[in-house]
Design a protein around this motif. Structure first.
Motif, mmCIF file in Angstrom:
data_model
loop_
_atom_site.group_PDB
_atom_site.id
_atom_site.type_symbol
_atom_site.label_atom_id
_atom_site.label_comp_id
_atom_site.label_asym_id
_atom_site.label_seq_id
_atom_site.Cartn_x
_atom_site.Cartn_y
_atom_site.Cartn_z
ATOM 1 N N GLY A 216 31.562 32.314 31.167
ATOM 2 C CA GLY A 216 30.235 32.106 31.036
ATOM 3 C C GLY A 216 29.422 33.289 31.022
ATOM 4 O O GLY A 216 28.003 33.156 31.042
ATOM 5 N N ASP A 217 29.825 34.191 31.614
ATOM 6 C CA ASP A 217 29.014 35.359 31.716
ATOM 7 C C ASP A 217 29.491 36.608 30.951
ATOM 8 O O ASP A 217 30.776 37.380 31.036
ATOM 9 C CB ASP A 217 29.113 35.736 33.219
ATOM 10 N N LEU A 218 28.597 36.905 29.824
ATOM 11 C CA LEU A 218 29.378 37.726 28.689
ATOM 12 C C LEU A 218 28.729 39.295 29.404
ATOM 13 O O LEU A 218 29.035 40.180 28.344
ATOM 14 C CB LEU A 218 28.843 37.407 27.523
ATOM 15 N N GLU A 219 28.360 39.328 30.352
ATOM 16 C CA GLU A 219 27.840 40.587 30.753
ATOM 17 C C GLU A 219 28.979 41.282 31.391
ATOM 18 O O GLU A 219 28.932 42.671 31.389
ATOM 19 C CB GLU A 219 26.577 40.665 31.833
ATOM 20 N N LYS A 220 29.772 40.566 32.291
ATOM 21 C CA LYS A 220 30.899 41.154 33.063
ATOM 22 C C LYS A 220 32.289 41.098 32.226
ATOM 23 O O LYS A 220 32.369 40.003 31.412
ATOM 24 C CB LYS A 220 30.874 40.466 34.463
ATOM 25 N N PRO A 221 33.083 41.941 32.341
ATOM 26 C CA PRO A 221 34.352 41.937 31.616
ATOM 27 C C PRO A 221 35.343 40.766 32.111
ATOM 28 O O PRO A 221 35.722 40.018 31.239
ATOM 29 C CB PRO A 221 35.296 43.105 31.742
ATOM 30 N N TYR A 222 35.260 40.443 33.554
ATOM 31 C CA TYR A 222 36.101 39.527 34.111
ATOM 32 C C TYR A 222 35.545 39.119 35.314
ATOM 33 O O TYR A 222 34.803 40.022 36.245
ATOM 34 C CB TYR A 222 37.697 39.860 34.101
ATOM 35 N N ILE A 223 36.099 37.878 35.746
ATOM 36 C CA ILE A 223 35.826 37.561 37.291
ATOM 37 C C ILE A 223 37.321 37.434 37.765
ATOM 38 O O ILE A 223 38.225 36.348 37.175
ATOM 39 C CB ILE A 223 35.134 36.374 37.357
ATOM 40 N N PHE A 224 37.705 37.718 39.128
ATOM 41 C CA PHE A 224 38.948 37.644 39.403
ATOM 42 C C PHE A 224 38.950 36.752 40.685
ATOM 43 O O PHE A 224 38.157 37.142 41.715
ATOM 44 C CB PHE A 224 39.551 39.074 39.908
ATOM 45 N N GLU A 225 39.742 35.689 40.971
ATOM 46 C CA GLU A 225 39.912 34.995 41.966
ATOM 47 C C GLU A 225 41.206 34.713 42.394
ATOM 48 O O GLU A 225 42.223 34.907 41.353
ATOM 49 C CB GLU A 225 39.146 33.779 41.844
ATOM 50 N N GLU A 226 41.604 34.391 43.663
ATOM 51 C CA GLU A 226 42.733 34.050 43.853
ATOM 52 C C GLU A 226 43.069 32.742 44.766
ATOM 53 O O GLU A 226 42.304 32.640 45.478
ATOM 54 C CB GLU A 226 43.739 35.097 44.532
ATOM 55 N N THR A 227 44.072 31.896 44.421
ATOM 56 C CA THR A 227 44.176 30.572 45.290
ATOM 57 C C THR A 227 45.703 30.455 45.661
ATOM 58 O O THR A 227 46.277 29.532 45.499
ATOM 59 C CB THR A 227 43.856 29.253 44.114
ATOM 60 N N VAL A 228 46.161 31.588 46.263
ATOM 61 C CA VAL A 228 47.798 31.444 46.761
ATOM 62 C C VAL A 228 47.865 31.090 47.710
ATOM 63 O O VAL A 228 47.057 31.419 48.896
ATOM 64 C CB VAL A 228 48.184 33.124 46.464
ATOM 65 N N PHE A 229 48.816 29.956 48.108
ATOM 66 C CA PHE A 229 48.968 29.781 49.301
ATOM 67 C C PHE A 229 50.436 29.840 49.669
ATOM 68 O O PHE A 229 51.283 29.991 48.984
ATOM 69 C CB PHE A 229 49.037 27.921 49.093
ATOM 70 N N GLY A 230 50.729 29.977 51.053
ATOM 71 C CA GLY A 230 52.133 30.172 51.619
ATOM 72 C C GLY A 230 52.587 31.463 51.431
ATOM 73 O O GLY A 230 53.914 31.808 51.724
ATOM 74 N N GLY A 231 51.728 32.379 51.152
ATOM 75 C CA GLY A 231 52.327 33.834 51.069
ATOM 76 C C GLY A 231 53.107 34.149 49.870
ATOM 77 O O GLY A 231 54.187 34.999 49.913
ATOM 78 N N SER A 232 53.277 33.257 48.987
ATOM 79 C CA SER A 232 54.154 33.628 47.683
ATOM 80 C C SER A 232 53.858 35.119 46.990
ATOM 81 O O SER A 232 55.006 35.482 46.476
ATOM 82 C CB SER A 232 54.046 32.504 46.643
ATOM 83 N N VAL A 233 52.623 35.292 46.836
ATOM 84 C CA VAL A 233 52.220 36.669 46.402
ATOM 85 C C VAL A 233 51.411 37.370 47.873
ATOM 86 O O VAL A 233 50.283 36.964 48.411
ATOM 87 C CB VAL A 233 51.406 36.791 45.433
ATOM 88 N N PRO A 234 52.270 38.315 48.439
ATOM 89 C CA PRO A 234 51.483 38.872 49.705
ATOM 90 C C PRO A 234 50.181 39.479 49.430
ATOM 91 O O PRO A 234 49.844 39.998 48.084
ATOM 92 C CB PRO A 234 52.330 39.987 49.916
ATOM 93 N N LYS A 235 49.141 39.435 50.258
ATOM 94 C CA LYS A 235 47.885 39.875 49.870
ATOM 95 C C LYS A 235 47.630 41.284 49.725
ATOM 96 O O LYS A 235 46.834 41.699 48.748
ATOM 97 C CB LYS A 235 47.097 39.527 51.174
ATOM 98 N N ASN A 236 48.628 42.169 49.921
ATOM 99 C CA ASN A 236 48.603 43.570 49.633
ATOM 100 C C ASN A 236 48.724 43.928 48.175
ATOM 101 O O ASN A 236 48.472 45.167 47.774
ATOM 102 C CB ASN A 236 49.365 44.450 50.374
ATOM 103 N N TYR A 237 49.177 42.827 47.503
ATOM 104 C CA TYR A 237 49.441 42.975 45.981
ATOM 105 C C TYR A 237 48.148 42.390 45.071
ATOM 106 O O TYR A 237 48.156 42.516 43.677
ATOM 107 C CB TYR A 237 50.839 42.408 45.639
ATOM 108 N N PHE A 238 47.461 41.653 45.774
ATOM 109 C CA PHE A 238 46.184 41.222 45.176
ATOM 110 C C PHE A 238 45.472 42.330 44.346
ATOM 111 O O PHE A 238 45.158 41.905 43.002
ATOM 112 C CB PHE A 238 45.329 40.646 46.003
ATOM 113 N N PRO A 239 45.240 43.565 44.970
ATOM 114 C CA PRO A 239 44.417 44.351 44.222
ATOM 115 C C PRO A 239 45.051 45.019 43.040
ATOM 116 O O PRO A 239 44.574 45.334 41.840
ATOM 117 C CB PRO A 239 44.111 45.648 45.580
ATOM 118 N N ALA A 240 46.405 45.015 42.995
ATOM 119 C CA ALA A 240 47.189 45.404 41.978
ATOM 120 C C ALA A 240 47.167 44.397 40.564
ATOM 121 O O ALA A 240 46.967 44.879 39.392
ATOM 122 C CB ALA A 240 48.511 45.686 42.498
#
Length: 400
Positions: A216-240
């Motif tokens: 809904g915001d055409l000013e920004k390219p993207y909005i990134f969020e995460e809802t990972v539970f249980g460590g299926s993807v380690p937090k240190n890989y979120f920035p990647a």
């Protein structure tokens, strides 16, 4: 009005820059006397400089004169600070005259140098021409990787091309400018991306499951969020993962235009304790983005400009009919003095190409227009299809 017995004041009404004779500032002395090699004060820029020799121009020859008195028109050579429209006077008695009203240029063309290696000559030539002609403007459009030249009309731009060739021996080609389309999505989808590579020793493994929806915001390219539970993807890989999304937004999967208005949510995934790396998760996010984007009803957005056209009453019907042909939406009309109307309309930038020439022919040169950016809107299906087909090579080039 022209009094030679008071302090000096003069207006610079034109600048001539010639590759052989150099730069001349043409002045009209309003009061006092202008003498060579005297210190003059630029009132608008609040700086002092030396006048050097003064001349009277006759045809192509410059005749040196001992002075210019009130009412005279002459020329000064090699003024470094003073430009067209400036007022010069004495610092002890500064007078500021009104500068000329410079028309804003709205006719624009893309230009390209014919012979590589002459960029410095072109830059120098264009800057000198812009000193002479204040309605000329150069813009570097980094988003579309093009350089644009703005003028009052097509004829002026053609004259600039011939002047560059004759005076500075630089050849440029004019072409239609590229339009700054953007890409976005209309639906919410989920997509998975798995990147797996084994090449002896450590492999590469990254696996993500993501959702994509309009932010809904055409000013920004993207909005990134995460809802990972249980460590299926380690937090240190979120920035990647976010970096993979950010890189995809620079050149969208639909037609290689920038992406805007996407909300990307990392839902789940998996990793390998040895083979997983930031690069692998970045690649996995890229695969998920490209797959999800194309499933989420992707659309092109085109820039819409608010156009103001001033025409005599008798031409309003023709002008409004022409605006409708250009997919314009007329917002309203306003009557002004001397039997003229201001027509305001929202028109896609794509349809404004060549409008200056068409308006002039419709109104016998009596119509003037201006425009400013308003917003982005969804592109009609037929134009989107044509643009996507034309840009297919850009996507293939990225894939290689």
């Amino acid at each position: 009005k022209y009094n030679k017995d008071v302090s000096l004041s003069a207006r610079v009404f034109k600048t001539i820059v010639d590759p052989f004779i150099g730069k001349y500032s043409l002045v009209k002395v309003c009061t006092g006397t202008l003498k060579p090699d005297s210190v003059i004060y630029n009132v608008g820029k609040e700086t002092e400089e030396k006048s050097g020799k003064i001349y009277v121009l006759r045809g192509k020859s410059a005749i040196e004169v001992p002075e210019l008195i009130a009412g005279d028109i002459g020329a000064m050579a090699k003024l470094s600070v003073t430009t067209t429209g400036d007022t010069i006077a004495l610092k002890s008695a500064p007078i500021l005259y009104h500068g000329p009203k410079i028309s804003s240029p709205y006719t624009c063309m893309r230009y390209k140098i014919t012979n590589k290696g002459e960029e410095d000559k072109l830059s120098s030539g264009l800057s000198k021409l812009m000193e002479e002609d204040l309605t000329l403007k150069q813009v570097n459009d980094t988003a579309n990787r093009q350089t644009l030249i703005y003028g009052i009309g097509d004829q002026q731009l053609e004259i600039i091309v011939s002047k560059l060739l004759d005076r500075y021996k630089v050849k440029i080609e004019l072409s239609r400018p590229k339009i700054a389309f953007k890409e976005t999505i209309r639906q919410k989808v989920e997509a998975a991306g798995r990147y797996k590579k084994q090449s002896g020793g450590h492999g590469q493994f990254g696996d993500v499951k993501m959702s994509f929806e309009p932010s809904g915001d055409l000013e920004k390219p993207y909005i990134f969020e995460e809802t990972v539970f249980g460590g299926s993807v380690p937090k240190n890989y979120f920035p990647a993962v976010e970096k993979g999304i950010a890189e995809c937004c620079i050149k969208g999967p639909l037609a290689a235009y920038p992406v805007v208005g996407v909300k990307a949510v990392l839902l789940d995934g998996s990793y390998h304790p040895v083979d997983s790396s930031e690069m692998a998760f970045k690649m996995a996010a890229t695969i998920a983005f490209k797959d999800g984007f194309m499933k989420a009803a992707p659309v092109l957005l085109e820039p819409i400009y608010t156009l103001s056209v001033v025409v005599p009453d008798k031409f309003t019907g023709d002008v409004m009919g022409d605006l409708n042909k250009r997919r314009g939406r007329v917002l309203g009309m306003e009557s002004i003095n001397h039997g003229k109307q201001i027509i305001k309309a929202d028109v896609p930038m794509l349809e404004l190409y060549g409008y200056n020439t068409d308006l002039r022919s419709m109104t016998g040169g009596m119509g003037v227009f201006s425009y400013e950016f308003a917003r982005y809107e969804q592109t009609p299906g037929d134009i989107q299809k044509k643009e996507v087909e034309a840009r297919a090579g850009k996507l293939d080039g990225d894939a290689e």
